[in-house]
Structures are given as structure tokens and as C-alpha cells.
Design a protein around this motif. Structure first.
Motif, short mmCIF file in Angstrom:
data_model
loop_
_atom_site.label_atom_id
_atom_site.label_comp_id
_atom_site.label_asym_id
_atom_site.label_seq_id
_atom_site.Cartn_x
_atom_site.Cartn_y
_atom_site.Cartn_z
N LYS A 19 -4.94 1.85 5.90
CA LYS A 19 -3.99 1.32 6.87
C LYS A 19 -2.68 0.93 6.20
O LYS A 19 -1.60 1.21 6.72
CB LYS A 19 -4.58 0.12 7.61
N ILE A 20 -2.76 0.29 5.03
CA ILE A 20 -1.55 -0.09 4.29
C ILE A 20 -0.74 1.16 3.96
O ILE A 20 0.48 1.20 4.17
CB ILE A 20 -1.91 -0.87 3.01
N LEU A 21 -1.40 2.19 3.46
CA LEU A 21 -0.71 3.43 3.11
C LEU A 21 -0.12 4.10 4.35
O LEU A 21 1.04 4.52 4.35
CB LEU A 21 -1.65 4.39 2.38
N ASP A 22 -0.89 4.17 5.43
CA ASP A 22 -0.39 4.77 6.67
C ASP A 22 0.83 4.01 7.20
O ASP A 22 1.82 4.62 7.60
CB ASP A 22 -1.49 4.80 7.74
N ARG A 27 6.71 3.55 8.06
CA ARG A 27 7.97 2.80 7.92
C ARG A 27 9.01 3.56 7.13
O ARG A 27 10.19 3.52 7.43
CB ARG A 27 7.71 1.46 7.23
N THR A 28 8.58 4.23 6.07
CA THR A 28 9.52 4.91 5.18
C THR A 28 9.74 6.37 5.55
O THR A 28 10.57 7.04 4.94
CB THR A 28 9.04 4.84 3.71
N GLN A 29 8.97 6.86 6.53
CA GLN A 29 9.07 8.26 6.95
C GLN A 29 8.84 9.21 5.78
O GLN A 29 9.55 10.19 5.61
CB GLN A 29 10.45 8.52 7.60
N ARG A 30 7.84 8.88 4.96
CA ARG A 30 7.48 9.71 3.81
C ARG A 30 6.01 10.04 3.89
O ARG A 30 5.22 9.33 4.51
CB ARG A 30 7.79 8.95 2.51
N SER A 31 5.62 11.11 3.22
CA SER A 31 4.22 11.54 3.26
C SER A 31 3.38 10.75 2.25
O SER A 31 3.91 10.19 1.29
CB SER A 31 4.12 13.04 2.94
N LYS A 32 2.09 10.73 2.48
CA LYS A 32 1.17 10.08 1.55
C LYS A 32 1.27 10.72 0.17
O LYS A 32 1.26 10.03 -0.85
CB LYS A 32 -0.27 10.18 2.06
N THR A 33 1.40 12.03 0.14
CA THR A 33 1.51 12.73 -1.14
C THR A 33 2.74 12.26 -1.91
O THR A 33 2.67 11.98 -3.11
CB THR A 33 1.57 14.26 -0.91
N ASP A 34 3.88 12.13 -1.22
CA ASP A 34 5.10 11.66 -1.89
C ASP A 34 4.93 10.26 -2.45
O ASP A 34 5.32 9.97 -3.58
CB ASP A 34 6.28 11.66 -0.91
N ILE A 35 4.34 9.38 -1.66
CA ILE A 35 4.14 7.99 -2.09
C ILE A 35 3.22 7.93 -3.31
O ILE A 35 3.51 7.27 -4.30
CB ILE A 35 3.55 7.13 -0.95
N LEU A 36 2.10 8.64 -3.25
CA LEU A 36 1.14 8.61 -4.36
C LEU A 36 1.71 9.26 -5.61
O LEU A 36 1.49 8.77 -6.72
CB LEU A 36 -0.18 9.26 -3.93
N ARG A 37 2.47 10.34 -5.46
CA ARG A 37 3.11 10.97 -6.63
C ARG A 37 4.09 10.00 -7.29
O ARG A 37 4.15 9.89 -8.51
CB ARG A 37 3.85 12.24 -6.22
#
Length: 144
Positions: A19-22, A27-37
Motif C-alpha cells: 500500500k505504501i509503494l502503491d 502521488r509521484t506518477q511513477r512506476s514501481k519499477t522506477d521507484i525500486l530502481r
């Protein structure tokens, strides 16, 4: 099925973590892959330091993280970028003040605000603050 040899990483995350990641991605309009990378790349930037050591770490404690999430929940802000930082310098020049914030290890943000805002908000070097960024234009310049 994804394979390690193909560069895939899979891991189990709790419902709260998902939920935190979603929420952050929304909010940032970025993908999970981008955030984790971005998180993985940031691991090697300062391998000799620990969070909370010198510059402003994303969250020095769970309490800080909960405060950050509460700020994002409690304010109705049209800006999509809310950056937590620590004031590292304040330079006053006439009616304006230039604040330098450490928002991540090796990353600074400079903001110009009025001296009266500095006084009203009781801003001092070392104080944790949030930079709210709202921009209708982002220009890119390149050297030919």
C-alpha cells in the motif's frame, strides 16, 4: 515465470508495504519499477554512512516516516512533489532569504522565500522541513 538469470527480482511484501509503494507511485506518477530502481541505485552512493548520520536521510525513524505520510494525507496540495529535507544554510539578503535544504545524501535544493516567512515559521539551520514543488514548466538545457 521470471528468472534470476534474466535480471528479475521477486520478493514478498506485506500488505502495508504494498500500500505504501502503491500510494507513493500514485502521488509521484511513477512506476514501481522506477521507484525500486532508484532505491537500489541509491544504496551504493554512500556505503560508509548510515541513515541519520550527516545529511538528511529519507527517514531517520519510523516516527519521521509516519509524520511525513500524515503531512501528505492532511494537506490538500495540488503539487505532486513534497520533498522532506533539513535546512543546511540560510542566507538573508534584503527582504528575501535563500534556504539550502539537504533532501538526500549529496542532493541539495535551494529555495528563495521572504525573510518574514523565515521568521513566521521559525526556520533555523538544522530544522526538518518540507519543500513543496509545483511547476507548470520544466525546461531542459543542453550544451551543443
Amino acid at each position: 515465470m521470471p528468472r534470476k538469470s534474466q535480471g528479475w527480482i521477486t520478493f514478498q511484501a506485506s500488505e502495508e508495504e504494498r500500500k505504501i509503494l502503491d500510494d507513493y507511485c500514485q502521488r509521484t506518477q511513477r512506476s514501481k519499477t522506477d521507484i525500486l530502481r532508484e532505491l537500489v541505485r541509491g544504496l551504493e552512493q554512500r556505503p560508509d554512512s548510515t541513515p541519520g548520520e550527516d545529511e538528511a536521510a529519507p527517514f531517520a525513524s519510523d516516527r519521521d516516516q509516519q509524520e511525513f505520510l500524515a503531512v501528505q494525507r492532511d494537506f490538500a496540495i495540488s503539487a505532486r512533489n513534497l520533498l522532506r529535507g533539513k535546512i543546511t544554510a540560510i542566507a538573508i539578503d534584503g527582504v528575501n532569504a535563500e534556504l539550502t535544504l539537504a533532501i538526500a545524501p549529496g542532493v541539495e535544493l535551494v529555495a528563495i522565500i521572504t525573510v518574514s516567512s523565515v521568521e513566521r515559521m521559525n526556520l533555523t539551520v538544522g530544522k526538518a522541513v518540507y519543500a513543496v514543488v509545483k511547476s507548470n514548466n520544466v525546461m531542459i538545457a543542453a550544451v551543443p
